[in-house]
Design an enzyme around this catalytic site. Structure first.
Site: not given
Ligand code: FPP
Length: 252
Positions: A26, A29-31, A43, A71, A137
Site C-alpha cells: 500500500d 499513490g501517496r509516494w 505503481h 483487489s 519460493l
C-alpha cells in the site's frame, strides 16, 4: 489435495521464521503525490519494490510470498488507473516470467478468473503452467482478488456438492473449506505485512489469517525492500504465538 493444505501457520520452517509472508503493498499513490509525480509513477516504483522483495524473500528462505496486486474493489478506481495497473501486470509477467522461472520460483494466482480479459487470463495461466514444477519460493499473486468473493465461491462449490448428494452437510469441516479456497495447498500466512501506515486487512485472506501475526510499517510500498522485510521478520520473531492455546512451559 496436497498434503499441507490445512497445515497451520509455521509450516516446515524453523519455528521462529515465517514460512509464509503475505503483503498488502500500500502507498504507491501517496509516494508519488509526495514527489509531485502522477500516481502511475508510484505503481511503477511499486513494481521495482516487488522485484526487490521477491529477491529478498528467496534469499531469506521464505517458502511462500503472497502479494495483493489487484483487489476486486480496485475496479472502482478511475479507468485510466485500472488500465495502468493491468498494463503493469502484463509487463511484469512478460518481462519477469523468464527470470522467475530461472530462479526456480513457482507462480500461483489467486482471485476470480471468470471476468478477466482473455489476454490477462492467458498470461496468468502461462505463468502458472511454466513454473508449476519449480521447487523454490512460491509467489502467490492475488489478482482480481477479494477474500469474501473467494469464500463465497468456496461456499457455492460445497453447496453444489451437497445439492448433488456427493457430500452430507455434516461432513463440512475446515479442511473442506480450505480445499475449496483459491489457496488450497498453501499453508496459512504466518506474517502479514501492510505498508503505508494503514492498519486494516482490506478483504485480504480473511479465512487464512485467523492466526497470522500482523506487522504494519510506516513506509510507502515503493520504499520497501530487503531491510524492511528483515525488520518485519525481526518483529515477527519477538511475537508469542499461541494459536488460541497456552504458551508452552509457562502455564500462562
Ligand atoms: C496500493 O497503492 C497498491 C495497489 C493498488 C496495487 C499494487 C500494485 C503494485 C505494487 C504494482 C503492480 C504489480 C503487479 C504485479 C501488477 P495505492 O494506489 O492504494 O496507494 P495510495 O493508498 O497511497 O493511494
Amino acid at each position: 489435495m496436497e498434503a499441507n493444505a490445512t497445515e497451520r501457520p509455521g509450516g516446515s520452517q524453523a519455528p521462529d521464521m515465517p514460512a509464509h509472508v503475505a503483503i498488502i503493498m500500500d502507498g504507491n499513490g501517496r509516494w508519488a503525490t509526495q514527489r509531485g509525480l502522477p500516481r502511475a509513477q508510484g505503481h511503477r516504483a511499486g513494481v521495482e519494490a516487488l522485484r526487490r522483495t521477491v529477491r529478498a524473500a528467496g534469499d531469506i528462505g521464505i517458502r511462500y510470498l503472497t502479494i495483493y496486486s489487484f483487489s476486486s474493489e480496485n475496479w472502482s478506481r478511475p479507468q485510466s488507473e485500472v488500465l495502468d495497473l493491468m498494463a503493469l501486470l502484463k509487463r511484469f509477467i512478460r518481462k519477469d516470467l523468464a527470470d522467475l522461472h530461472k530462479n526456480d520460483i513457482r507462480v500461483k494466482i489467486i482471485g476470480r478468473r471468470d471476468d478477466l480479459a482473455p489476454d490477462i487470463l492467458a498470461l496468468l495461466v502461462e505463468a502458472e503452467d511454466l513454473t508449476r514444477d519449480n521447487t523454490g519460493l512460491t509467489l502467490v499473486v492475488a489478482f482480481n482478488y477479494g477474500a469474501r468473493d473467494e469464500i463465497l465461491r468456496a461456499i457455492q462449490r460445497v453447496a453444489e456438492a451437497v445439492g448433488e448428494c456427493r457430500i452430507d452437510p455434516a461432513e463440512i469441516d475446515e479442511k473442506m473449506v480450505d480445499r475449496n479456497l483459491d489457496t488450497a495447498g498453501i499453508p496459512d500466512p504466518d506474517l502479514l505485512i501492510r505498508t503505508s501506515g494503514e492498519q486494516r486487512i482490506s478483504n485480504f485472506l480473511l479465512w487464512q489469517c485467523a492466526y497470522t501475526e500482523f506487522v504494519f510499517l510506516p513506509v510507502y510500498w515503493p520504499d520497501f525492500g530487503q531491510d524492511e522485510l528483515t525488520a518485519a521478520i525481526e518483529e515477527f520473531r519477538t511475537r508469542e504465538r499461541r494459536f488460541g492455546g497456552l504458551v508452552a512451559n509457562t502455564g500462562s
